[in-house]
Design an enzyme around this catalytic site. Sequence first.
Site, PDB file in Angstrom:
ATOM      1  N   SER A 166       0.854  -1.191   0.000  1.00 34.59           N
ATOM      2  CA  SER A 166       0.000   0.000   0.000  1.00 34.59           C
ATOM      3  C   SER A 166       0.891   1.243   0.000  1.00 34.59           C
ATOM      4  O   SER A 166       1.950   1.247  -0.615  1.00 34.59           O
ATOM      5  CB  SER A 166      -0.946  -0.034   1.204  1.00 34.59           C
ATOM      6  N   TYR A 202      -4.635   7.618  -6.921  1.00 36.17           N
ATOM      7  CA  TYR A 202      -3.689   6.614  -6.408  1.00 36.17           C
ATOM      8  C   TYR A 202      -3.809   6.444  -4.893  1.00 36.17           C
ATOM      9  O   TYR A 202      -3.982   5.318  -4.406  1.00 36.17           O
ATOM     10  CB  TYR A 202      -2.254   6.970  -6.806  1.00 36.17           C
ATOM     11  N   LYS A 206      -5.069   3.010  -2.681  1.00 36.33           N
ATOM     12  CA  LYS A 206      -4.264   2.428  -1.604  1.00 36.33           C
ATOM     13  C   LYS A 206      -5.061   2.380  -0.293  1.00 36.33           C
ATOM     14  O   LYS A 206      -4.886   1.462   0.518  1.00 36.33           O
ATOM     15  CB  LYS A 206      -2.973   3.236  -1.430  1.00 36.33           C
TER      16      LYS A 206
END
Length: 335
Positions: A166, A202, A206
């Site tokens: 992550s 993004y 995550k």
Amino acid sequence: MPKITKFVRDQYTTLPVPQPPADMASATYIVTGANSGLGLECAKHLVRMGARRVIMAVRSRSKGETALSAIRSATGRPHAGEVWELDLASPDSVEAFARRVDALDRLDGLIANAGVAMSTFELVGGMETTVMVNVISTMLLAFRTLPKLSEWARRGGKLTNLVIVSSNTALEPELEQKVASLRGDVFDALSVKEGFAPFDQYPMTKLLEIFAVRQLASIIPVSTSGVVVNTVNPGLCYSDLDRNLGTMARLGMAVTRRVLARTSEQGSRTLLHAAFAGPESYGAYCSECQVKESDIPAWITSAVGKSMQKRVWTDLLKRLESIGHGVDIEALAAK
């Protein structure tokens, strides 16, 4: 990004090379995105540590073979490693890969490192590319490899590991309101061009990974599966994650990296830590080669956060079912 002083301190933390398990010489590990950056360095460490099988999961076989050749040369193990094709933009490719995994005699760890960051809006399979690659296909791969990891945990009498790579960008306070503002199905909401924001997408994917892993851990205890499931933040590293970003974004990343970034090798140590970690890391967030649940903000662990976690989980399973890749969680929990 987390509070700047903490971020800088974390980036300059000295990271140890984790000690491999005692049975490393007979172990099998899979690393996705292993042809470059963190994945390449992680695979190289595993080969150097003496793992019997290191499977490099890559989208491009030719690039994978080039990377494997470099690893063999660097480690002095001319026959180590193997390259398997995996395209996370395609759930069908994930299923084909998982069928090969199912035929393995053992699997000690899956390090799901591959991911993308996009500066332009693109759909694949009806979903925004970052969402498909980082969340839908990554979690499908996790679900499909969990039975093999669990099988070896029982037969081998040891815990195995499932690591989802992550990012600390998922913990940005701004994401609390952004994720709460998503209307309807989470994955539909993140796949609309009008709402696409490259610097939010993004980190959001995550965050969804973290929610999904925490929910999975809450449903299937390690005492049942024998599989230690966790997430890991490698920190800001030199890598090609920004390969799909625009020129100005890449320039900004280059400047920041020059001051603060870890090398890919240093960052890969965090992946190894998570892949070797014990039950203390189950469902947890790892960073700086430590279990760092204290980094998880209260808005994720609160009642509201857990409600969002369940919502993400429900939408994830519905989405996988709708695209023909359903997951029987009750069956997984019973294994």
